[in-house]
Write an enzyme that holds these catalytic residues in place. Structure first.
Site, short mmCIF file in Angstrom:
data_model
loop_
_atom_site.label_atom_id
_atom_site.label_comp_id
_atom_site.label_asym_id
_atom_site.label_seq_id
_atom_site.Cartn_x
_atom_site.Cartn_y
_atom_site.Cartn_z
N HIS A 330 16.63 1.08 37.37
CA HIS A 330 16.84 -0.21 36.70
C HIS A 330 17.43 -0.01 35.31
O HIS A 330 17.54 1.13 34.82
CB HIS A 330 15.53 -1.00 36.63
CG HIS A 330 14.41 -0.33 35.88
ND1 HIS A 330 14.35 -0.29 34.51
CD2 HIS A 330 13.28 0.30 36.33
CE1 HIS A 330 13.25 0.33 34.12
NE2 HIS A 330 12.59 0.72 35.22
N CYS A 346 10.06 5.54 37.06
CA CYS A 346 11.34 4.90 37.39
C CYS A 346 12.49 5.60 36.68
O CYS A 346 12.31 6.34 35.71
CB CYS A 346 11.31 3.42 37.00
SG CYS A 346 10.31 2.41 38.13
#
Length: 381
Positions: A330, A346
């Site tokens: 992301h 992440c």
């Protein structure tokens, strides 16, 4: 055909075909006037909603065999009722257009492939240039050496359908290093099997339902075509199954050692991006796939909703959920952290970079996480 026309009193042409209506024009082959024009369909008679000159617009909500019924009188008072064609079989399903790039040494060739039994591609327009199609093994193909600059482009294909009806279909593509793909991988490279159904109960989430059946949240999102996985309703019926991915020319490689991400097409390295990774070993090596993508994602943090594109929302402008629901690729609201080991697992990117990755890589793209010294290889295989 000429003999059929010579016997006809009226020639019908298709002028427009929308989602819920069609417009037909009538040319009289006699001097006189048309008294009535309606359609006979398997569900009954359909009369025109609008008449403008020789054009008649009918409301048709489904594709089916239709028979035009036209009654007229010529100047001698004779009944004129023969129509050409005597029946129409129309389909409103748009032709499927695929974009495939082929890297050959220092050249890139782009193939535009059309599969359609009802429509014939006439020409292709791209950045002011026109290309033709040829038929090969039942498919229509247009091929040319890529001249496209990085970024988004629109491929415009003209089609010819029944009754010489012509229309255009536009398809957006994204280009990196002259390699073109369908924008956001919209074709989808996956299949799925369904083995059960579930009726959503009060208090349930997609996460709890997925755990109950031993599937991934992304499986349920893809199979049920859910636009927002955070919004399911009590009483909603969900198909339960598992997604399997087909071969995909796009591959993403994340190197934990260098904190960089490599983007490959057909095994050839196109671009390298800096990323932020998980603290210590929070981002484990392994093989994943992109299961779901969001533009301007909201953040749900311990039940609290945090709006997209706000300083407290650390997801940035794009969110690519991996097949392991713990991890995602992301954007970020803290660009100064790129290059560091700072996340909970992440993979963070600059917003401009993750937007490009989102445009180029579709659902089903393989993501390989490794920890190796050295630069990315120019070729994966």
């Amino acid at each position: 055909m000429l003999f059929q026309i010579s016997l006809a009193d009226h020639l019908v042409e298709l002028k427009h075909m929308g989602e819920f209506e069609i417009t037909l024009s009538v040319k009289k082959l006699y001097t006189g006037e048309i008294k009535s024009f309606y359609l006979y369909t398997p569900t009954g008679f359909v009369f025109p909603e609008k008449i403008e000159g020789d054009e008649y617009t009918f409301e048709l909500k489904r594709d089916d065999l239709i028979i035009p019924v036209i009654e007229g009188l010529n100047v001698f008072g004779k009944r004129m009722h023969h129509v050409s064609p005597t029946f129409l079989r129309l389909t409103r399903e748009k032709p499927n257009i695929k974009i495939i790039s082929d890297i050959k040494k220092d050249d890139v060739y782009i193939y535009v492939v059309v599969e359609s039994d009802d429509f014939t591609p006439v020409s292709l327009e791209l950045e002011g240039r026109t290309f033709r199609f040829f038929k090969f093994e039942g498919k229509w193909i247009s091929v040319f050496r890529s001249f496209l600059e990085d970024g988004s482009h629109v491929v415009k294909v003209q089609f010819k359908g029944p009754l010489d009806y012509t229309f255009f279909v536009e398809k957006e593509v994204y280009v990196i290093k002259r390699v073109a793909v369908s924008m956001r991988g919209e074709d989808g490279n996956f299949d799925y099997t369904v083995f059960s159904q579930h009726v959503v109960q009060k208090g349930e989430t997609l996460w709890s339902i997925a755990n109950q059946y031993g599937v991934r949240v992304g499986d349920l999102v893809l199979i049920n075509r859910l636009e927002d996985p955070h919004r399911i309703m009590v009483g909603q019926i969900l198909k339960i199954g598992r997604v399997t991915f087909r071969e995909n020319p796009v591959t993403i490689v994340v190197n934990l050692f260098s904190s960089k991400l490599g983007l490959y097409y057909d095994g050839v390295l196109l671009k390298v991006y800096p990323v932020a990774l998980g603290r210590s070993d929070a981002t484990p090596p392994g093989r994943y796939w992109i299961l779901r993508k969001e533009i301007d994602p909201a953040l749900y943090w311990f039940g609290e909703y945090i709006s997209p594109r706000t300083p407290l929302n650390g997801l940035g402008t794009r969110y690519l959920q991996l097949s392991n629901p713990t991890y995602a690729i992301h954007g970020t609201s803290k660009p100064w952290e790129i290059g560091k080991r700072i996340s909970h697992g992440c993979i963070r990117m600059f917003n401009r970079d993750v937007e490009e990755l989102d445009a180029f890589a579709g659902v089903g793209t393989e993501v390989i996480v490794v920890k190796e010294e050295g630069d990315f290889p120019k070729r994966l295989y």
